[in-house]
Structure formats: C-alpha cells, structure tokens
Design a protein around this motif. Sequence first.
Motif, mmCIF file in Angstrom:
data_model
loop_
_atom_site.group_PDB
_atom_site.id
_atom_site.type_symbol
_atom_site.label_atom_id
_atom_site.label_comp_id
_atom_site.label_asym_id
_atom_site.label_seq_id
_atom_site.Cartn_x
_atom_site.Cartn_y
_atom_site.Cartn_z
ATOM 1 N N UNK A 152 0.815 -1.221 0.000
ATOM 2 C CA UNK A 152 0.000 0.000 0.000
ATOM 3 C C UNK A 152 0.850 1.273 0.000
ATOM 4 N N UNK A 153 2.143 1.155 -0.189
ATOM 5 C CA UNK A 153 3.039 2.312 -0.127
ATOM 6 C C UNK A 153 2.883 3.210 -1.349
ATOM 7 N N UNK A 154 3.277 4.456 -1.172
ATOM 8 C CA UNK A 154 3.145 5.453 -2.231
ATOM 9 C C UNK A 154 3.870 5.024 -3.506
ATOM 10 N N UNK A 155 5.083 4.498 -3.342
ATOM 11 C CA UNK A 155 5.882 4.174 -4.517
ATOM 12 C C UNK A 155 5.978 2.667 -4.792
ATOM 13 N N UNK A 207 16.295 -0.164 3.463
ATOM 14 C CA UNK A 207 16.268 0.742 2.316
ATOM 15 C C UNK A 207 14.943 0.640 1.565
ATOM 16 N N UNK A 208 14.226 -0.463 1.719
ATOM 17 C CA UNK A 208 12.934 -0.586 1.050
ATOM 18 C C UNK A 208 11.954 0.491 1.516
ATOM 19 N N UNK A 209 11.986 0.846 2.800
ATOM 20 C CA UNK A 209 11.100 1.895 3.302
ATOM 21 C C UNK A 209 11.448 3.238 2.680
ATOM 22 N N UNK A 210 12.737 3.457 2.448
ATOM 23 C CA UNK A 210 13.168 4.702 1.803
ATOM 24 C C UNK A 210 12.652 4.756 0.371
ATOM 25 N N UNK A 266 8.636 5.172 0.326
ATOM 26 C CA UNK A 266 7.952 6.269 1.008
ATOM 27 C C UNK A 266 8.407 7.663 0.608
ATOM 28 N N UNK A 267 9.610 7.807 0.071
ATOM 29 C CA UNK A 267 10.169 9.140 -0.124
ATOM 30 C C UNK A 267 10.268 9.497 -1.603
ATOM 31 N N UNK A 293 15.596 15.520 4.218
ATOM 32 C CA UNK A 293 14.476 15.384 3.302
ATOM 33 C C UNK A 293 13.157 15.198 4.041
ATOM 34 N N UNK A 294 12.085 15.516 3.398
ATOM 35 C CA UNK A 294 10.756 15.361 3.998
ATOM 36 C C UNK A 294 10.021 14.252 3.273
#
Length: 225
Positions: free
Chosen positions: A87-90, A193-196, A199-200, A224-225
């Motif tokens: 369900x993540x943004x990217x 690194x998967x979360x990076x 999500x970003x 970064x935000x």
Amino acid sequence: MIVAGHQADLLPYSGFWHKMAKADLFDLKIFDHFQPRGYQRRAMMRGRWTSLPVIGSPTDSLICDVRILPVQTRDVLTGLIVDRYEDSKYWPTYGPHILNMINEIHTEHLWQFNFQLILGIRELLDIKTPISIARPPVGRGETGLASIMKQYHATTYLSGTGGRAYRSDCEEFRDAGIDIAWSTHQPVTGDSILSVLMDYDDPMAVVMSEQPVRVGNAIRQDLPT
C-alpha cells in the motif's frame, strides 16, 4: 583511495548506502563471523523485523558458509515485502521490480542472495561505486581490517557512525598509514532501504542526509521530507 566496507547484510538501512556512495570502493565482508540474530538474515521493515530462515544453526560459521533453501527464502521474503509495502506510495514504481529481482536469485548461499539484492538496489539508487570482495583478513579485529585496507592500497577507511564505539586509538591504521574518516550520515529512518524507496520522493536525498553542520552560532540541518 577511500574504502568503505560492511557485511553482506539483507536489504540494509540507509547508512550502508551512504558509505557506499561516499567511497571510491566498497568492500563486502563475507569472511566475518555470522551473527544468528544479526543483519545478515534480518531487516527492519515498517518497524518490525523480517527474518530469513537459514539451514542448521550456524553459530560458529563465517558469513560465506551460511546456506539457505532458495525457494523457501524467496517465498518468505517476497511475501513479507508484499505484506509490509503493497500500500506504499511508490509500490507501483519499485515493488514489482524488487519482487522480480528476488525471484531471479538462485543460490544456496545467504551472502550471494544478499549480494544480488545489494547490486539491484545499488542500480535503483544509481550509485556507481564498485563493490569488491577482499581476500580473508590476516589477523582479527582492527589488525584484520587494516590488512584488508592494505589489499586495496587504501589511504582512508570510511567507518560507519557506530565505529567510534569499538575503535580506540586506531593504532593499526596509523601504523599502516591509513586515515580513518567517520560517516556523517543522519538516518531519517532505521528501516530497510525498502522503506526509503517506497515512502520518499527522493530516496537518494534520504541516503545522503548528514548530521547538522554548525555555521557560526547557527546549526544548519538539511533533511528530506
């Protein structure tokens, strides 16, 4: 020649990639002792541990000797990644590619499994630093690490932020004429690194984020935000 290095960990957090991006050469340490509860088989994803099964109880093994069941390992990891990140943004950008990357790995060695993932993530982040595997170190601890740096004719060893806790006066490096530089990485998340990636908007901005720098009486911190 700035050389950094780390064990062949499973989808490691941003500090691993920061060191790689800052170095001229990255040494993959596969002759260190395997830690059964260490990062070679575990990664934090969404604040929860993800662990890969290994064959037997390789408590006294070297990382290079630890074996896995390829099909089981692929199934476990892909299932956990889908559960944590679908369900993540990217996810549409990276998710299917990472799953394909995992399913194309066919090896019974844990370090090779992790290494293939490291190569794939390095490409996604567009990090150009070459990765090498040195001959086994001569000696243990700082002596062994210095012997590896000599193999590469390193002038500087780039150590992680945690290195200060167990590196004392660095006598072995000083005797070898090798400087030690300490990573200035400022983690935005301790997750894999998967979360990076998921999500970003700019994953490399997260990877390259650094500790605040004092300018006069002010502190500048660009995160970064």
